[in-house]
Enzyme design. Structure first.
Site, PDB file in Angstrom:
ATOM      1  N   LYS A   1      23.205  38.699  41.386  1.00  0.00           N
ATOM      2  CA  LYS A   1      23.735  39.054  42.716  1.00  0.00           C
ATOM      3  C   LYS A   1      25.096  39.720  42.595  1.00  0.00           C
ATOM      4  O   LYS A   1      25.335  40.786  43.169  1.00  0.00           O
ATOM      5  CB  LYS A   1      23.854  37.782  43.566  1.00  0.00           C
ATOM      6  CG  LYS A   1      24.682  37.949  44.822  1.00  0.00           C
ATOM      7  CD  LYS A   1      24.713  36.685  45.654  1.00  0.00           C
ATOM      8  CE  LYS A   1      25.902  35.790  45.446  1.00  0.00           C
ATOM      9  NZ  LYS A   1      27.181  36.283  45.973  1.00  0.00           N
ATOM     10  N   ASN A   2      25.997  39.066  41.858  1.00  0.00           N
ATOM     11  CA  ASN A   2      27.383  39.532  41.861  1.00  0.00           C
ATOM     12  C   ASN A   2      27.578  40.820  41.079  1.00  0.00           C
ATOM     13  O   ASN A   2      28.645  41.437  41.171  1.00  0.00           O
ATOM     14  CB  ASN A   2      28.319  38.432  41.338  1.00  0.00           C
ATOM     15  CG  ASN A   2      28.439  37.301  42.345  1.00  0.00           C
ATOM     16  OD1 ASN A   2      27.986  37.420  43.481  1.00  0.00           O
ATOM     17  ND2 ASN A   2      29.047  36.197  41.916  1.00  0.00           N
TER      18      ASN A   2
ATOM     19  N   CYS B   1      36.250  31.413  55.008  1.00  0.00           N
ATOM     20  CA  CYS B   1      34.870  31.083  54.686  1.00  0.00           C
ATOM     21  C   CYS B   1      34.856  29.624  54.265  1.00  0.00           C
ATOM     22  O   CYS B   1      35.905  29.001  54.126  1.00  0.00           O
ATOM     23  CB  CYS B   1      34.300  31.992  53.616  1.00  0.00           C
ATOM     24  SG  CYS B   1      34.808  31.573  51.979  1.00  0.00           S
TER      25      CYS B   1
ATOM     26  N   ARG C   1      40.407  32.384  50.737  1.00  0.00           N
ATOM     27  CA  ARG C   1      40.027  33.599  50.008  1.00  0.00           C
ATOM     28  C   ARG C   1      40.812  34.825  50.477  1.00  0.00           C
ATOM     29  O   ARG C   1      40.339  35.661  51.229  1.00  0.00           O
ATOM     30  CB  ARG C   1      38.527  33.827  50.111  1.00  0.00           C
ATOM     31  CG  ARG C   1      37.765  32.718  49.469  1.00  0.00           C
ATOM     32  CD  ARG C   1      36.285  32.935  49.477  1.00  0.00           C
ATOM     33  NE  ARG C   1      35.817  33.778  48.408  1.00  0.00           N
ATOM     34  CZ  ARG C   1      34.534  33.872  48.071  1.00  0.00           C
ATOM     35  NH1 ARG C   1      33.622  33.192  48.701  1.00  0.00           N
ATOM     36  NH2 ARG C   1      34.164  34.650  47.090  1.00  0.00           N
TER      37      ARG C   1
ATOM     38  N   ASP D   1      31.000  28.764  40.406  1.00  0.00           N
ATOM     39  CA  ASP D   1      29.703  28.884  41.084  1.00  0.00           C
ATOM     40  C   ASP D   1      28.648  27.919  40.527  1.00  0.00           C
ATOM     41  O   ASP D   1      27.536  27.854  41.052  1.00  0.00           O
ATOM     42  CB  ASP D   1      29.170  30.328  40.986  1.00  0.00           C
ATOM     43  CG  ASP D   1      29.931  31.279  41.893  1.00  0.00           C
ATOM     44  OD1 ASP D   1      30.766  30.813  42.689  1.00  0.00           O
ATOM     45  OD2 ASP D   1      29.697  32.502  41.805  1.00  0.00           O
TER      46      ASP D   1
ATOM     47  N   ARG E   1      21.024  33.759  50.737  1.00  0.00           N
ATOM     48  CA  ARG E   1      21.979  34.839  50.418  1.00  0.00           C
ATOM     49  C   ARG E   1      21.941  35.183  48.930  1.00  0.00           C
ATOM     50  O   ARG E   1      22.175  36.331  48.555  1.00  0.00           O
ATOM     51  CB  ARG E   1      23.418  34.405  50.769  1.00  0.00           C
ATOM     52  CG  ARG E   1      23.769  34.513  52.235  1.00  0.00           C
ATOM     53  CD  ARG E   1      25.264  34.287  52.422  1.00  0.00           C
ATOM     54  NE  ARG E   1      25.981  34.928  51.329  1.00  0.00           N
ATOM     55  CZ  ARG E   1      27.025  34.416  50.686  1.00  0.00           C
ATOM     56  NH1 ARG E   1      27.513  33.263  51.034  1.00  0.00           N
ATOM     57  NH2 ARG E   1      27.585  35.069  49.695  1.00  0.00           N
TER      58      ARG E   1
HETATM   59  C1  UD1 Z   1      33.633  36.403  43.058  1.00  0.00           C
HETATM   60  C2  UD1 Z   1      32.200  36.009  43.194  1.00  0.00           C
HETATM   61  C3  UD1 Z   1      32.075  34.524  43.511  1.00  0.00           C
HETATM   62  C4  UD1 Z   1      32.819  33.689  42.478  1.00  0.00           C
HETATM   63  C5  UD1 Z   1      34.242  34.190  42.313  1.00  0.00           C
HETATM   64  C6  UD1 Z   1      34.986  33.485  41.210  1.00  0.00           C
HETATM   65  C7  UD1 Z   1      31.190  38.018  44.063  1.00  0.00           C
HETATM   66  C8  UD1 Z   1      30.500  38.679  45.204  1.00  0.00           C
HETATM   67  N1  UD1 Z   1      31.616  36.770  44.286  1.00  0.00           N
HETATM   68  O1  UD1 Z   1      34.268  36.200  44.319  1.00  0.00           O
HETATM   69  O2  UD1 Z   1      30.690  34.185  43.529  1.00  0.00           O
HETATM   70  O3  UD1 Z   1      32.849  32.350  42.904  1.00  0.00           O
HETATM   71  O4  UD1 Z   1      34.241  35.603  42.030  1.00  0.00           O
HETATM   72  O5  UD1 Z   1      34.310  33.597  40.025  1.00  0.00           O
HETATM   73  O6  UD1 Z   1      31.308  38.577  42.992  1.00  0.00           O
HETATM   74  N2  UD1 Z   1      42.446  35.537  45.526  1.00  0.00           N
HETATM   75  C9  UD1 Z   1      43.693  35.781  46.049  1.00  0.00           C
HETATM   76  N3  UD1 Z   1      43.986  37.050  46.457  1.00  0.00           N
HETATM   77  C10 UD1 Z   1      43.089  38.072  46.365  1.00  0.00           C
HETATM   78  C11 UD1 Z   1      41.811  37.809  45.803  1.00  0.00           C
HETATM   79  C12 UD1 Z   1      41.517  36.522  45.393  1.00  0.00           C
HETATM   80  O7  UD1 Z   1      44.524  34.887  46.153  1.00  0.00           O
HETATM   81  O8  UD1 Z   1      43.406  39.195  46.760  1.00  0.00           O
HETATM   82  C13 UD1 Z   1      42.098  34.157  45.112  1.00  0.00           C
HETATM   83  C14 UD1 Z   1      40.942  33.623  45.972  1.00  0.00           C
HETATM   84  O9  UD1 Z   1      41.415  33.081  47.187  1.00  0.00           O
HETATM   85  C15 UD1 Z   1      40.349  32.596  45.047  1.00  0.00           C
HETATM   86  C16 UD1 Z   1      40.576  33.176  43.665  1.00  0.00           C
HETATM   87  O10 UD1 Z   1      41.574  34.182  43.802  1.00  0.00           O
HETATM   88  O11 UD1 Z   1      41.042  31.390  45.159  1.00  0.00           O
HETATM   89  C17 UD1 Z   1      39.348  33.792  43.023  1.00  0.00           C
HETATM   90  O12 UD1 Z   1      38.847  34.817  43.839  1.00  0.00           O
HETATM   91  P1  UD1 Z   1      38.086  36.076  43.256  1.00  0.00           P
HETATM   92  O13 UD1 Z   1      38.026  36.016  41.772  1.00  0.00           O
HETATM   93  O14 UD1 Z   1      38.660  37.290  43.898  1.00  0.00           O
HETATM   94  O15 UD1 Z   1      36.618  35.844  43.808  1.00  0.00           O
HETATM   95  P2  UD1 Z   1      35.697  36.851  44.592  1.00  0.00           P
HETATM   96  O16 UD1 Z   1      35.753  38.204  43.983  1.00  0.00           O
HETATM   97  O17 UD1 Z   1      35.938  36.725  46.050  1.00  0.00           O
END
Ligand code: UD1
Length: 428
Positions: A22-23, A117, A122, A305, A397
């Protein structure tokens, strides 16, 4: 309201094939915004999030054909829009991944703020700061991220945290930017490697793929390409854990051991026999389940995950385990549902203490999110009596035909209101 009904107690035995990740698929689809010819993706999972991403791309004018088997054929020639509306972004937070490629393609992007969410706030600050470092002018106003850039210009981007989404957004912006970009403290997840690999196949110049410093030299155009999505390591990990919790013997065909090193190491520590097969991974569950301490971390650490699924397994361990969640706040939200099933699970800040119990009870539970839902299904597979899992739109999803796959290896599980089609549950 649709539900899963699971009668616990069956050992899962057999072979099941893992779907595409998916990701990875979602980001590869978004990368079609960068192409000047058709993108053909194979091994695309048939899951709700893929359909949502297709809707986002349709809204931007792209033509996405998902009709043929596991392929997505995306014709980027008619991309014309630059707005991803709230009605779609609210269905799937990962929609913000169009931000970087839209900026690169159209010089303009308006993407609805994803909002909160179930697994925490996030934030998106790292996405915004990373794209600003490439010269984008970004405002957050009236619920939208509004970004503009005449032509993105490469430069150093240092991420405070190796965010998966921020790394991907910046990478997709940088490949068409003028000059060189270095993304420091980049995330290293296999799905990012898959994205970077496809971008290179399209003509991008990227070094350091899979390391924490990704170097990009911008190019003027990227071509269409045919690319196979990598296997879904989280679906594979979930199915291996299903074998473990039911004392079963399951081979997950197509699973990639390299992507699951820490997960299989922790399953082994819990007493599961893990074996590499010519085309996958075999797990043989055994009793007793041994307690294990786990901390979630960015890749190559233990994936957040997989946290809820392993929590289900450790709930039946002989002894006490501690899981520490380092990636997301509120990701223990499923713990209350496990408690309703008779598990002894106590949250203490970002730790959860799991004292193994002798049995799990089949009761009605509600999936609070995608992976929490998967954890509840696993607990249901060994519950006394019937577990009723609602909130399964979360599970849809990200899991392709979870019911069909689990039934094929012997689980007594069905989907309501399709109950008439479910022979194994006729007696309910
Ligand atoms: C992706 C995956 C999700 C997985 C996660 C961590 C997809 C669609 N989803 O989510 O399944 O659980 O990686 O492996 O690929 N953060 C900030 N600021 C930002 C961005 C992130 O503080 O601008 C924080 C988030 O709140 C969270 C952490 O960083 O606590 C990790 O987030 P991130 O690695 O960005 O996850 P996603 O890309 O949203």
């Amino acid at each position: 309201m649709e539900k899963f009904l699971i009668r616990g107690g069956r050992k899962l035995v057999g072979t099941v094939r893992v779907a595409g990740a998916k990701n990875a698929a979602l980001k590869l689809m978004a990368a079609s915004l960068l192409a000047d010819g058709p993108i053909i993706l194979t091994n695309v999972p048939k899951i709700k999030d893929v359909y949502t991403m297709a809707s986002v791309l349709n809204r931007l004018g792209g033509l996405v054909d998902l009709d043929y088997r596991d392929q997505a054929v995306i014709d980027p020639s008619s991309y014309s829009g630059y707005e991803a509306p709230y009605e779609l972004v609210s269905q799937m937070r990962a929609s913000i991944i169009v931000l970087g490629p839209l900026l690169a393609r159209a010089g303009r992007a308006r993407v609805a703020m994803p909002g909160g969410c179930n697994i925490g706030s996030r934030k998106i600050d790292l996405h915004i700061r990373g794209l600003e470092a490439l010269g984008a002018d970004i405002e957050v106003d009236r619920g939208f991220i509004d970004a503009k850039a005449r032509r993105l210009v490469g430069g150093p981007v240092k991420l405070d945290f190796p965010s998966v989404g921020a790394t991907e957004n910046v990478l997709m912006a940088a490949v068409l930017a003028r000059g060189a970009t270095a993304i420091e403290n980049a995330a290293r997840e296999p799905e990012i490697v898959d994205l970077a690999t496809m971008l290179v196949e399209m003509g991008a110049k990227i070094e350091g793929i899979g390391t924490s410093t990704i170097q990009v030299e911008g190019v003027d155009r990227l071509s269409g390409v045919t690319h196979e999505v990598i296997p879904d390591r989280i679906e594979a990990g979930t199915l291996l854990t299903a074998a473990a919790i039911t004392s079963g013997d399951v081979t997950v065909e197509g699973a990639c051991l390299d992507h699951l090193e820490v997960v299989v190491a922790k399953l082994s520590d819990a007493g599961v026999k893990i074996q590499a097969t010519p085309d996958g991974i075999r797990a043989v569950g055994r009793r007793p389940i041994l307690p294990v301490d786990i901390a979630t971390l960015p890749y190559p650490g233990f994936p957040t995950d997989m946290q809820a699924q392993i929590m289900a397994l450790l709930s039946l361990a002989e002894g006490t385990s501690v899981i520490t969640e380092n990636i997301f706040e509120n990701r223990f939200i499923v713990a209350d549902e496990f408690v309703r099933m008779g598990c002894d699970v106590r949250i203490d800040g970002h730790h959860v203490v799991i004292r193994g119990v002798k049995a799990i009870s089949g009761v009605p539970v509600k999936a609070p999110d995608l992976r929490g839902g998967a954890g509840l299904v696993l607990a249901g597979l060994v519950s006394d009596g019937v577990t009723e899992v609602s909130g399964i739109h979360h599970i849809d999803r990200g899991y392709e035909d979870l019911v069909g796959k689990l039934r094929a290896i012997g689980a007594d599980i069905g989907r309501l209101p399709d109950i008439n089609k479910v022979e194994a549950l006729d007696s309910l």
